[in-house]
Design an enzyme around this catalytic site. Structure first.
Site, short mmCIF file in Angstrom:
data_model
loop_
_atom_site.label_atom_id
_atom_site.label_comp_id
_atom_site.label_asym_id
_atom_site.label_seq_id
_atom_site.Cartn_x
_atom_site.Cartn_y
_atom_site.Cartn_z
N GLY A 1 -5.63 -8.02 -6.17
CA GLY A 1 -6.67 -8.03 -7.30
C GLY A 1 -8.08 -7.71 -6.88
CG ASP B 1 1.54 -7.75 -6.16
OD1 ASP B 1 2.12 -6.82 -5.93
OD2 ASP B 1 0.34 -7.87 -6.10
CG ASP C 1 1.08 -1.73 -2.87
OD1 ASP C 1 2.16 -2.58 -3.09
OD2 ASP C 1 -0.16 -1.58 -2.94
N1 GUN Z 1 -3.32 -2.55 -3.87
C1 GUN Z 1 -4.53 -2.68 -4.17
N2 GUN Z 1 -4.37 -4.05 -5.06
C2 GUN Z 1 -3.12 -4.64 -4.91
C3 GUN Z 1 -2.42 -5.69 -5.52
O1 GUN Z 1 -2.97 -6.48 -6.12
N3 GUN Z 1 -1.00 -5.59 -5.36
C4 GUN Z 1 -0.45 -4.45 -4.62
N4 GUN Z 1 1.04 -4.89 -4.53
N5 GUN Z 1 -1.03 -3.59 -4.28
C5 GUN Z 1 -2.44 -3.60 -4.31
#
Ligand code: GUN
Length: 719
Positions: A221, A148, A113
């Site tokens: 989200g 994002d 992430d």
């Molecule tokens: N991890 C939990 N929710 C999100 C999200 O909306 N975007 C990203 N990049 N990681 C997340």
């Protein structure tokens, strides 16, 4: 061989094979049940089988070693946070020098992430959009995530519109920075607004890179919704987002990892999950189960067992020091999570994922509320993105099932049953001519009640007796999910409903019957209600003629119901037909004009065409072969659905090889999964026939896997 913190020996699992260069980033669907699918995403560190959970690994705090996840739990892929690694000098240097796989000691697929979640928690992050993608690329991540903009559910519409827009603006530079070798997640934001979710999906799904677009679409989200158990809104978002996502990309529910949510989410098309719940809950002395969470508290016995806990008692675990206790509980939690996913995959294979979701819906009031809401959407699809997704889900179910269909309070809302009932309501027509050759409209409906299948033995003589009495009778039999034409008596699931013996005895009141007959277009006819009597000692002379007529009606009705063949054409095709019967008195091979044209399928009551049958049915088509991007006909009886293939594939498919995704140039919109289809060339010539394994939309997008399982090629003898 290594030992684990639980002191169990683990045998080494070999390292994965990298995918073929041309397959990098491609997703193939190998099995499906409606929107639920078993897939394989091809990466440089092996294929990621979905549905799957990516366990979250904190590089600073490894509750379970990644190597053990790979070897002991068969975890193909994990997720970690590139922003945490980037911020931490030692981790950054080590990962840049040796690569992320070495840093984590994990041979499988590493997903990362980007820091967006940290920006949601802490308000901001210090890294740039391109910078974080470049970092993920440079440390050798398999699937990275662009930065994002997190859209919280409580944000105003304007703020959420901005989050969607800004995320979309960052898409192209992120894809460019990822380069050729790094696959990228393209998150979908939009808060609770269904139209914004659909818009975001369209923007992210359509984003193009030099090498490829996004390979996976996480739905972002949603963590606040899961924390507050707002499951109805969660599933609404999943449906709205899926309405506009390309079907050749796995869909990931960001931050979702409680097993209680898996069956329903998977039934609606979620492919990937990620969560630190296995470790976080363990630290809080909580055990995950498929039905919820259990506190270690004062447990005397384990309410849900696992390999990890086998041989220990709750008291022994309570007396362990904090680290050992949370480690053993984390192992249990991961094991339960993996087992529930295996159960879901098996349910997809056996066509029972919706039933599993139905069962799990009783695990919590919030989940049940969400499930009941889903059923409502299925029954009454709206004309927004949710309705679109729901209609697509129903249409993507094979309407027939071999094996039993358990009765239950929710049975009528199971998507494959809704599909079958919709086909019955739109495609079944009463006969145009009767056994005595009369052609006037029907005089009455005869509803045979209170009798169980096989109706060909339990209700046949009652049917024949009423037809002799009045040839212009429409014979129906009553089932717990509504009346069906007697001619479809061996079609499953109608004839394979399982439940208490007295479920067949149900006699419905006139209003219920009136409503069901209205659905079949028979609302204006008088109804004779009949309960079967034993066959007479000597059969009336007309019995043979009536039976022959019923057999022919059965084939005509099945061709109409399952293949969209116009009943008038089906009548011509079956003129003078003859059929051999099995020992259980079922038609097996149907001959017409001296040739074997089809065989009723004994497993589910469907039909299997022969090559000659396929040829004759293809000759009935007058419309041009289907082409992607060109609107097809919306006629109810558009003929056996066709899949049109490109010239390169003809020599292979014509000899009986399966149609491979990527070689399809068009598919009729009424293609029905699991039911017969014709494979034709651009001029409409028959190349083969078989059964489609994908929907027309999927055939337009997918580039790997099988599109049509071919039964027979039409050019086997060609040199
Ligand atoms: N991890 C939990 N929710 C999100 C999200 O909306 N975007 C990203 N990049 N990681 C997340």
């Amino acid at each position: 061989m290594t030992t684990t913190p639980c002191n169990r020996a683990v045998t080494a699992r070999p390292d994965p094979e990298p995918c073929r260069e041309q397959d990098l980033g491609l997703f193939e669907v190998t099995q499906r049940d409606g929107a639920a699918r078993i897939g394989r995403l091809h990466t440089r560190h092996g294929a990621l089988t979905t549905p799957m959970l990516l366990p979250v690994v904190n590089p600073n705090l490894r509750t379970i070693e990644p190597r053990e996840m790979w070897e002991r739990y068969g975890v193909d892929a994990l997720i970690t946070n590139s922003y945490i690694i980037w911020k931490h000098d030692d981790l950054r240097e080590q990962s840049l020098a040796d690569g992320i796989h070495s840093l984590l000691d994990f041979p499988g697929i590493v997903v990362t992430d980007s820091g967006t979640f940290q920006s949601y928690i802490y308000g901001d992050v210090e890294v740039g959009t391109e910078e974080i993608v470049a970092f993920q690329r440079d440390i050798g991540v398999d699937i990275g995530t662009m930065l994002d903009v997190f859209g919280r559910p409580d944000m105003s519409r304007e703020e959420l519109e901005q989050a969607v827009e800004e995320t979309a603006v960052r898409a192209a530079p992120s894809l460019a920075e990822a380069g050729e070798a790094t696959l990228l997640n393209g998150p979908v934001q939009g808060g609770l607004h269904h139209d914004l979710r659909a818009q975001a999906s369209g923007l992210m799904g359509g984003a193009e890179g030099v090498h490829r677009g996004f390979s996976v679409h996480p739905i972002g989200g949603i963590v606040p919704l899961m924390e507050q158990q707002r499951y109805r809104e969660l599933f609404a978002i999943l449906l709205a987002s899926r309405s506009s996502l390309p079907p050749d990309r796995p869909v990931h529910l960001f931050g979702c990892g409680h097993p209680i949510l898996f069956p329903m989410a998977i039934a609606l098309g979620a492919d990937l999950f990620d969560s630190a719940a296995y470790a976080l809950f363990a630290r809080d002395d909580r055990l995950l189960t498929p039905n919820g969470t259990v506190k270690l508290g004062n447990l005397e016995e384990w309410p849900f067992s696992s390999n990890t806990l086998y041989g220990t008692t709750p008291e022994q675990v309570r007396s362990m020091d904090d680290e050992k206790r949370s480690t053993i509980l984390a192992h249990h939690n991961l094991e339960v999570t993996q087992t529930e996913l295996a159960r879901c995959r098996e349910a997809i294979r056996s066509g029972t994922i919706w039933q599993l979701a139905e069962q799990r819906s009783h695990s919590s009031p919030q989940l049940r509320e969400a499930f009941v809401w889903l059923q409502d959407q299925m029954d009454n699809p709206d004309d927004g993105p949710i309705g679109e997704s729901v209609l697509r889900l129903i249409a993507s179910c094979d309407p027939l099932r071999d094996g039993g269909e358990p009765l239950g309070e929710d049975i009528e809302f199971r998507p494959h049953i809704l599909h079958l009932q919709a086909l019955l309501a739109t495609r079944w027509k009463y006969p145009g001519s009767w056994w005595d050759s009369s052609t006037e409209p029907p005089m009455r409906v005869v509803l045979i009640e209170g009798v169980s299948p096989p109706w060909r033995s339990s209700a046949l003589h009652t049917a024949i007796q009423h037809l002799i009495e009045e040839p212009r009778s429409i014979i129906l039999v009553s089932t717990p999910i509504g009346p069906i034409p007697f001619t479809l008596e061996d079609v499953s699931p109608w004839c394979h409903l399982t439940g208490p013996n007295d479920m067949w005895l149900g006699i419905y009141d006139d209003d219920e019957i009136g409503e069901s007959l209205g659905d079949l277009g028979l609302g204006d006819l008088p109804v004779t209600r009949a309960t079967p009597s034993p066959p007479p000692e000597t059969l009336p002379d007309q019995t043979g003629a009536v039976r022959k007529w019923l057999d022919r009606c059965s084939i005509v009705d099945k061709l109409a119901l399952l293949c969209a063949v116009n009943p008038l054409e089906a009548c011509k095709l079956t003129e003078g037909m003859s059929a051999r019967r099995s020992r259980t008195d079922r038609m097996v091979n149907v001959h017409s004009d001296g040739a074997h044209i089809l065989s009723p399928r004994l497993t589910d009551g469907g039909i299997s065409l022969t090559l000659e049958g396929a040829r004759r049915l293809n000759e009935l088509h007058r419309a041009a072969p289907p082409e992607f991007g060109v609107d097809g006909t919306d006629e109810v009886f558009a003929g056996v659905p066709r899949v049109c293939i490109i010239d390169d594939a003809i020599p292979f498919v014509g000899k009986g090889r399966n149609v491979i995704q990527g070689y399809v140039s068009g598919a009729d919109p009424h293609l029905t999964l699991g039911q017969p289809c014709l494979v034709v060339d651009a001029r409409g010539q028959l190349v083969a026939h078989g059964t489609p394994l994908a929907t027309p939309l999927e055939m337009a997008f997918l580039h790997k896997g099988i599109a049509v399982k071919v039964r027979d090629g039409a050019m086997k003898d060609a040199k």
